[in-house]
Scaffold this motif. Structure first.
Motif, PDB file in Angstrom:
ATOM      1  N   PRO A  75     -10.589  11.238  11.126  1.00 50.97           N
ATOM      2  CA  PRO A  75     -11.359  10.703  12.267  1.00 50.97           C
ATOM      3  C   PRO A  75     -11.855   9.274  12.032  1.00 50.97           C
ATOM      4  O   PRO A  75     -11.816   8.443  12.950  1.00 50.97           O
ATOM      5  N   GLY A  76     -12.299   8.974  10.826  1.00 46.23           N
ATOM      6  CA  GLY A  76     -12.787   7.632  10.521  1.00 46.23           C
ATOM      7  C   GLY A  76     -11.690   6.594  10.577  1.00 46.23           C
ATOM      8  O   GLY A  76     -11.901   5.469  11.060  1.00 46.23           O
ATOM      9  N   ILE A  77     -10.504   6.937  10.099  1.00 47.85           N
ATOM     10  CA  ILE A  77      -9.375   6.004  10.142  1.00 47.85           C
ATOM     11  C   ILE A  77      -8.965   5.751  11.583  1.00 47.85           C
ATOM     12  O   ILE A  77      -8.755   4.607  11.995  1.00 47.85           O
ATOM     13  N   LEU A  78      -8.860   6.814  12.371  1.00 47.27           N
ATOM     14  CA  LEU A  78      -8.425   6.660  13.758  1.00 47.27           C
ATOM     15  C   LEU A  78      -9.436   5.912  14.618  1.00 47.27           C
ATOM     16  O   LEU A  78      -9.059   5.217  15.561  1.00 47.27           O
ATOM     17  N   ALA A  79     -10.725   6.043  14.312  1.00 47.57           N
ATOM     18  CA  ALA A  79     -11.767   5.389  15.110  1.00 47.57           C
ATOM     19  C   ALA A  79     -12.024   3.942  14.686  1.00 47.57           C
ATOM     20  O   ALA A  79     -12.670   3.192  15.413  1.00 47.57           O
ATOM     21  N   SER A  80     -11.508   3.556  13.535  1.00 46.42           N
ATOM     22  CA  SER A  80     -11.778   2.222  13.017  1.00 46.42           C
ATOM     23  C   SER A  80     -10.979   1.156  13.761  1.00 46.42           C
ATOM     24  O   SER A  80      -9.851   1.391  14.191  1.00 46.42           O
ATOM     25  N   SER A  81     -11.551  -0.015  13.864  1.00 48.14           N
ATOM     26  CA  SER A  81     -10.848  -1.121  14.521  1.00 48.14           C
ATOM     27  C   SER A  81      -9.790  -1.731  13.618  1.00 48.14           C
ATOM     28  O   SER A  81      -8.899  -2.430  14.090  1.00 48.14           O
ATOM     29  N   SER A  82      -9.859  -1.469  12.307  1.00 51.89           N
ATOM     30  CA  SER A  82      -8.908  -2.033  11.367  1.00 51.89           C
ATOM     31  C   SER A  82      -8.721  -1.089  10.182  1.00 51.89           C
ATOM     32  O   SER A  82      -9.672  -0.454   9.729  1.00 51.89           O
ATOM     33  N   VAL A  83      -7.488  -1.013   9.696  1.00 50.89           N
ATOM     34  CA  VAL A  83      -7.135  -0.133   8.583  1.00 50.89           C
ATOM     35  C   VAL A  83      -6.450  -0.968   7.506  1.00 50.89           C
ATOM     36  O   VAL A  83      -5.627  -1.836   7.823  1.00 50.89           O
ATOM     37  N   LEU A  84      -6.772  -0.697   6.250  1.00 51.32           N
ATOM     38  CA  LEU A  84      -6.132  -1.380   5.132  1.00 51.32           C
ATOM     39  C   LEU A  84      -5.189  -0.408   4.444  1.00 51.32           C
ATOM     40  O   LEU A  84      -5.587   0.700   4.084  1.00 51.32           O
ATOM     41  N   VAL A  85      -3.939  -0.829   4.274  1.00 52.41           N
ATOM     42  CA  VAL A  85      -2.925  -0.029   3.585  1.00 52.41           C
ATOM     43  C   VAL A  85      -2.750  -0.620   2.191  1.00 52.41           C
ATOM     44  O   VAL A  85      -2.298  -1.761   2.048  1.00 52.41           O
ATOM     45  N   HIS A  86      -3.134   0.140   1.167  1.00 51.62           N
ATOM     46  CA  HIS A  86      -2.980  -0.276  -0.224  1.00 51.62           C
ATOM     47  C   HIS A  86      -1.647   0.262  -0.738  1.00 51.62           C
ATOM     48  O   HIS A  86      -1.412   1.472  -0.690  1.00 51.62           O
ATOM     49  N   PHE A  87      -0.774  -0.611  -1.251  1.00 47.74           N
ATOM     50  CA  PHE A  87       0.508  -0.197  -1.817  1.00 47.74           C
ATOM     51  C   PHE A  87       0.304   0.073  -3.311  1.00 47.74           C
ATOM     52  O   PHE A  87      -0.014  -0.847  -4.073  1.00 47.74           O
ATOM     53  N   ILE A  88       0.487   1.314  -3.705  1.00 44.73           N
ATOM     54  CA  ILE A  88       0.141   1.752  -5.060  1.00 44.73           C
ATOM     55  C   ILE A  88       1.281   1.502  -6.043  1.00 44.73           C
ATOM     56  O   ILE A  88       2.451   1.784  -5.748  1.00 44.73           O
ATOM     57  N   ASP A  89       0.922   0.980  -7.203  1.00 42.77           N
ATOM     58  CA  ASP A  89       1.860   0.836  -8.316  1.00 42.77           C
ATOM     59  C   ASP A  89       1.249   1.534  -9.525  1.00 42.77           C
ATOM     60  O   ASP A  89       0.184   2.156  -9.419  1.00 42.77           O
ATOM     61  N   GLU A  90       1.920   1.431 -10.659  1.00 47.44           N
ATOM     62  CA  GLU A  90       1.438   2.150 -11.845  1.00 47.44           C
ATOM     63  C   GLU A  90       0.028   1.722 -12.250  1.00 47.44           C
ATOM     64  O   GLU A  90      -0.805   2.541 -12.613  1.00 47.44           O
ATOM     65  N   ALA A  91      -0.264   0.431 -12.130  1.00 44.11           N
ATOM     66  CA  ALA A  91      -1.582  -0.075 -12.535  1.00 44.11           C
ATOM     67  C   ALA A  91      -2.705   0.422 -11.633  1.00 44.11           C
ATOM     68  O   ALA A  91      -3.864   0.477 -12.049  1.00 44.11           O
ATOM     69  N   SER A  92      -2.385   0.796 -10.404  1.00 44.25           N
ATOM     70  CA  SER A  92      -3.419   1.234  -9.463  1.00 44.25           C
ATOM     71  C   SER A  92      -3.330   2.725  -9.127  1.00 44.25           C
ATOM     72  O   SER A  92      -3.957   3.181  -8.166  1.00 44.25           O
ATOM     73  N   LEU A  93      -2.593   3.478  -9.916  1.00 48.20           N
ATOM     74  CA  LEU A  93      -2.402   4.903  -9.639  1.00 48.20           C
ATOM     75  C   LEU A  93      -3.726   5.664  -9.559  1.00 48.20           C
ATOM     76  O   LEU A  93      -3.867   6.570  -8.743  1.00 48.20           O
ATOM     77  N   THR A  94      -4.714   5.303 -10.357  1.00 44.22           N
ATOM     78  CA  THR A  94      -5.995   6.017 -10.306  1.00 44.22           C
ATOM     79  C   THR A  94      -6.638   5.921  -8.921  1.00 44.22           C
ATOM     80  O   THR A  94      -7.339   6.832  -8.509  1.00 44.22           O
ATOM     81  N   VAL A  95      -6.373   4.833  -8.203  1.00 42.48           N
ATOM     82  CA  VAL A  95      -6.894   4.692  -6.840  1.00 42.48           C
ATOM     83  C   VAL A  95      -6.326   5.804  -5.965  1.00 42.48           C
ATOM     84  O   VAL A  95      -7.055   6.465  -5.221  1.00 42.48           O
ATOM     85  N   ALA A  96      -5.022   6.040  -6.057  1.00 42.09           N
ATOM     86  CA  ALA A  96      -4.386   7.101  -5.265  1.00 42.09           C
ATOM     87  C   ALA A  96      -4.902   8.467  -5.668  1.00 42.09           C
ATOM     88  O   ALA A  96      -5.118   9.337  -4.818  1.00 42.09           O
TER      89      ALA A  96
END
Length: 182
Positions: A75-96
């Motif tokens: 619901p928060g993503i759909l209601a937001s005026s803007s969405v950020l798409v993070h492209f995950i790699d090995e260094a940022s896997l903990t984020v995912a």
């Protein structure tokens, strides 16, 4: 031609249990790229890991993805005026991994993220991202298909030597991409 919103398949004539199990098995074996969506909602920042991201068009820049209606972040993503798409790699896997964990505060580590000047929550470990607004949605049973108009894209790894540090999700396991094949 407008999109058809009703199925032409008579699902009552199909063994849904068997089909569902086979379908899940097919997609468990299908490797998918990993991305994390973030948005600033009225209740605060929201995040969700997705493996359904696909490029729709380069000009204008459009991406699409599927969201589960069962997710607390949807619901928060759909209601937001803007969405950020993070492209995950090995260094940022903990984020995912954090964004995929139910029942936790995905923004508890205040040092791991901040807001972009445009207002979206951004995980600092992720150097490749795209920002956009929802162009259209399509409700499909327990999911929502989303098309996002991209208004900004950043590749923090641009100009660096191409590394094999991509990550895919296959059979419920995060996997590093291996050496390329010819």
């Amino acid at each position: 031609m407008p999109a058809e919103t009703t199925s032409l398949v008579n699902h009552t004539q199909i063994d849904q249990t068997e089909l569902s199990e086979s379908f899940r098995s097919l997609f468990r074996q299908h490797p998918s790229g990993v991305a994390v969506l973030t948005a600033a909602s009225e209740a605060g920042p929201v995040a969700m890991t997705i493996t359904s991201l696909t490029s729709v068009n380069a000009s204008p820049a459009l991406v699409a993805f599927s969201l589960s209606k069962a997710s607390s972040a949807t619901p928060g993503i759909l209601a937001s005026s803007s969405v950020l798409v993070h492209f995950i790699d090995e260094a940022s896997l903990t984020v995912a991994q954090v964004a995929a964990t139910s029942g936790i505060d995905r923004f508890a580590d205040r040092d791991s993220w901040g807001y972009l000047p445009s207002g979206e929550p951004h995980y600092k470990a992720v150097t490749r991202w795209a920002r956009g607004s929802v162009r259209s949605t399509l409700d499909v049973d327990g999911a929502v298909l989303v098309v996002l108009d991209i208004v900004e894209a950043r590749d923090g790894s641009a100009g660096a030597p191409l590394e094999d540090d991509g990550v895919v999700y296959r059979n419920r396991v995060w996997r590093k991409l291996g050496a390329p094949h010819s």
